[in-house]
Scaffold this motif. Structure first.
Motif, PDB file in Angstrom:
ATOM      1  N   ILE A   2       0.819  -1.202   0.000  1.00  0.00           N
ATOM      2  CA  ILE A   2       0.000   0.000   0.000  1.00  0.00           C
ATOM      3  C   ILE A   2       0.861   1.264   0.000  1.00  0.00           C
ATOM      4  N   ILE A   3       1.993   1.226   0.654  1.00  0.00           N
ATOM      5  CA  ILE A   3       2.888   2.384   0.678  1.00  0.00           C
ATOM      6  C   ILE A   3       3.430   2.658  -0.724  1.00  0.00           C
ATOM      7  N   CYS A   7       2.810   6.041  -2.933  1.00  0.00           N
ATOM      8  CA  CYS A   7       3.934   6.811  -3.488  1.00  0.00           C
ATOM      9  C   CYS A   7       3.778   7.006  -4.988  1.00  0.00           C
ATOM     10  N   LEU A   8       3.345   5.974  -5.678  1.00  0.00           N
ATOM     11  CA  LEU A   8       3.139   6.087  -7.125  1.00  0.00           C
ATOM     12  C   LEU A   8       2.010   7.061  -7.451  1.00  0.00           C
ATOM     13  N   ALA A  17      -5.059  -1.177  -9.131  1.00  0.00           N
ATOM     14  CA  ALA A  17      -4.844  -2.163  -8.070  1.00  0.00           C
ATOM     15  C   ALA A  17      -5.880  -3.275  -8.187  1.00  0.00           C
ATOM     16  N   CYS A  18      -5.433  -4.497  -7.949  1.00  0.00           N
ATOM     17  CA  CYS A  18      -6.323  -5.656  -8.006  1.00  0.00           C
ATOM     18  C   CYS A  18      -6.193  -6.447  -6.713  1.00  0.00           C
ATOM     19  N   PRO A  19      -7.315  -6.934  -6.179  1.00  0.00           N
ATOM     20  CA  PRO A  19      -7.278  -7.667  -4.912  1.00  0.00           C
ATOM     21  C   PRO A  19      -6.727  -9.087  -5.028  1.00  0.00           C
ATOM     22  N   LEU A  39       3.502  -4.714 -10.844  1.00  0.00           N
ATOM     23  CA  LEU A  39       4.083  -4.751  -9.498  1.00  0.00           C
ATOM     24  C   LEU A  39       3.248  -5.741  -8.703  1.00  0.00           C
ATOM     25  N   SER A  40       3.878  -6.796  -8.257  1.00  0.00           N
ATOM     26  CA  SER A  40       3.137  -7.896  -7.645  1.00  0.00           C
ATOM     27  C   SER A  40       3.763  -8.320  -6.327  1.00  0.00           C
TER      28      SER A  40
END
Length: 72
Positions: A2-3, A7-8, A17-19, A39-40
Protein backbone atom coordinates in the motif's frame (compact mmCIF):
# COMPACT_ATOMS: atom_id res chain seq x y z
CA UNK A 1 2.42 -2.75 -0.97
CA UNK A 2 0.00 0.00 0.00
CA UNK A 3 2.89 2.38 0.68
CA UNK A 4 4.29 1.77 -2.80
CA UNK A 5 0.87 2.38 -4.39
CA UNK A 6 0.47 5.63 -2.43
CA UNK A 7 3.93 6.81 -3.49
CA UNK A 8 3.14 6.09 -7.13
CA UNK A 9 -0.19 7.91 -6.92
CA UNK A 10 1.51 10.88 -5.25
CA UNK A 11 3.94 10.91 -8.19
CA UNK A 12 0.96 11.14 -10.57
CA UNK A 13 1.50 7.63 -11.94
CA UNK A 14 -1.69 5.86 -13.04
CA UNK A 15 -2.19 2.82 -10.80
CA UNK A 16 -4.61 -0.08 -11.24
CA UNK A 17 -4.84 -2.16 -8.07
CA UNK A 18 -6.32 -5.66 -8.01
CA UNK A 19 -7.28 -7.67 -4.91
CA UNK A 20 -6.27 -11.01 -6.45
CA UNK A 21 -3.75 -12.25 -8.99
CA UNK A 22 -6.43 -13.90 -11.13
CA UNK A 23 -8.30 -10.59 -11.36
CA UNK A 24 -5.07 -8.83 -12.35
CA UNK A 25 -4.24 -11.48 -14.95
CA UNK A 26 -7.70 -11.24 -16.52
CA UNK A 27 -7.43 -7.43 -16.61
CA UNK A 28 -3.98 -7.64 -18.23
CA UNK A 29 -5.35 -10.02 -20.85
CA UNK A 30 -8.43 -7.88 -21.56
CA UNK A 31 -6.52 -4.60 -21.75
CA UNK A 32 -3.38 -5.83 -23.48
CA UNK A 33 -1.06 -2.95 -24.32
CA UNK A 34 -2.53 -0.62 -21.68
CA UNK A 35 0.01 -1.35 -18.95
CA UNK A 36 3.75 -0.63 -18.73
CA UNK A 37 4.76 -2.70 -15.71
CA UNK A 38 3.32 -5.19 -13.20
CA UNK A 39 4.08 -4.75 -9.50
CA UNK A 40 3.14 -7.90 -7.65
CA UNK A 41 3.38 -9.31 -4.16
CA UNK A 42 4.94 -12.77 -3.94
CA UNK A 43 2.32 -13.97 -1.44
CA UNK A 44 -1.27 -13.71 -2.68
CA UNK A 45 -4.33 -15.72 -1.65
CA UNK A 46 -5.21 -17.23 -5.03
CA UNK A 47 -1.88 -17.52 -6.88
CA UNK A 48 1.70 -16.89 -5.87
CA UNK A 49 3.66 -14.10 -7.51
CA UNK A 50 6.00 -16.52 -9.25
CA UNK A 51 3.11 -18.17 -11.12
CA UNK A 52 1.82 -14.72 -12.09
CA UNK A 53 5.31 -13.81 -13.29
CA UNK A 54 5.43 -16.98 -15.40
CA UNK A 55 2.03 -16.35 -17.00
CA UNK A 56 2.71 -12.67 -17.71
CA UNK A 57 6.09 -13.61 -19.17
CA UNK A 58 4.54 -16.20 -21.48
CA UNK A 59 1.61 -14.09 -22.66
CA UNK A 60 2.79 -10.47 -22.53
CA UNK A 61 5.91 -8.42 -23.00
CA UNK A 62 5.76 -6.63 -19.62
CA UNK A 63 8.34 -6.24 -16.88
CA UNK A 64 7.24 -7.67 -13.54
CA UNK A 65 8.52 -6.38 -10.21
CA UNK A 66 7.85 -8.85 -7.39
CA UNK A 67 7.69 -7.62 -3.83
CA UNK A 68 8.38 -9.82 -0.84
CA UNK A 69 7.21 -8.53 2.51
CA UNK A 70 9.10 -9.62 5.59
CA UNK A 71 7.37 -9.19 8.92
CA UNK A 72 9.32 -9.11 12.15
Amino acid sequence: MIIIVLCLLFSLVAVTACPQATVALNLLRERKGCFDVVLSDVHMPDMDGFKLLELVGLEMDLPVISEYQISC
